[in-house]
Scaffold this active site. Structure first.
Site, short mmCIF file in Angstrom:
data_model
loop_
_atom_site.label_atom_id
_atom_site.label_comp_id
_atom_site.label_asym_id
_atom_site.label_seq_id
_atom_site.Cartn_x
_atom_site.Cartn_y
_atom_site.Cartn_z
N GLU A 87 0.83 -1.20 0.00
CA GLU A 87 0.00 0.00 0.00
C GLU A 87 0.86 1.25 0.00
O GLU A 87 0.56 2.23 -0.71
CB GLU A 87 -0.92 0.00 1.23
CG GLU A 87 -2.05 -1.00 1.16
CD GLU A 87 -2.79 -1.13 2.48
OE1 GLU A 87 -3.94 -1.60 2.46
OE2 GLU A 87 -2.21 -0.78 3.53
N ASN A 88 1.91 1.25 0.78
CA ASN A 88 2.81 2.39 0.83
C ASN A 88 3.44 2.64 -0.54
O ASN A 88 3.50 3.78 -1.02
CB ASN A 88 3.89 2.17 1.89
CG ASN A 88 4.78 3.38 2.09
OD1 ASN A 88 5.62 3.70 1.27
ND2 ASN A 88 4.61 4.04 3.24
#
Length: 228
Positions: free
Chosen positions: A102-103
């Site tokens: 996600e990052n």
């Protein structure tokens, strides 16, 4: 008992005004019904606390006769101002939070919008705090954006302030990175205009449904009855 005549701590009533000064460290966070009371013990560590949630904003204004505005760290809120300012002023950033995947996706999308943004560190919020702090010591940054969920994100910024030798501006960002990884425009203009962000998140995320049906009633009991 809860003192009804004055707030636990002051929520900023002015509209957001970005001030990033190399001469001092500034910490900024956001409060809502899920962490309003939990922030009481650490509220003095933050220079600015904004209300991120229409329910808390309405209740706070009515009870304490304030004119607080809802301010959030996302693209419907102040994220654009922060990234644009960092880009124009050539400030360095650490973007910390969410899962590694996600990052990665979120930072990729952010850098596509702000091509001159200097992201020095893009780190999952599930990495050890010791490892993250070591990276920040080796390569200091001007801005730290942290989305670990409350109270982890607040505690992390406080720890950064006490450990890092350089000055920085720190923002908590809640679920912003996860939301950005899911969709570049997580909230539509219609949703932002009519304060329906809570509904969108409730539909999409189980943990948000848990908060709405468990944490919010607890908050309302404390707010109105004064229980601890």
């Amino acid at each position: 008992m809860y003192n009804r005549s004055s707030p636990k701590y002051e929520i900023i009533t002015e509209k957001f005004s970005l001030e990033i000064s190399p001469s001092k460290t500034t910490l900024i966070t956001f409060t809502n019904p899920t962490n309003y009371f939990a922030l009481c013990g650490s509220s003095h560590e933050f220079d600015y606390i904004f209300s991120d949630g229409i329910l808390l904003t309405l209740l706070y204004n009515k009870r304490f006769n304030r004119r607080t505005n809802r301010v959030s760290f996302d693209f419907g809120g102040i994220a654009h101002d922060v990234f644009r300012h960092a880009e124009v002023q050539s400030l360095s950033l650490a973007i910390i939070g969410a899962t590694e995947q996600e990052n990665h996706v979120a930072v990729k999308r952010i850098k596509e919008k702000y091509r001159n943004l200097n992201v020095v560190h893009a780190i999952s919020g599930y990495k050890s705090r010791k490892l993250i702090l070591e990276k920040l010591k080796l390569q200091p940054v001007d801005i730290i954006i942290c989305g670990m969920g409350s109270p982890l994100q607040e505690n992390f910024l406080i720890e950064c302030k006490s450990i890092l030798s350089n000055n920085f501006t720190g923002f908590t960002c809640g679920g912003f990175l996860t939301q950005t990884a899911l969709s570049e425009k997580y909230y539509t203009d219609f949703v932002n205009k009519y304060h329906l962000r809570w509904l969108v998140r409730m539909v999409r995320h189980q943990h948000v449904r848990d908060k709405l049906f468990i944490d919010y009633p607890k908050f309302l009991i404390k707010w109105y009855v004064g229980l601890r």
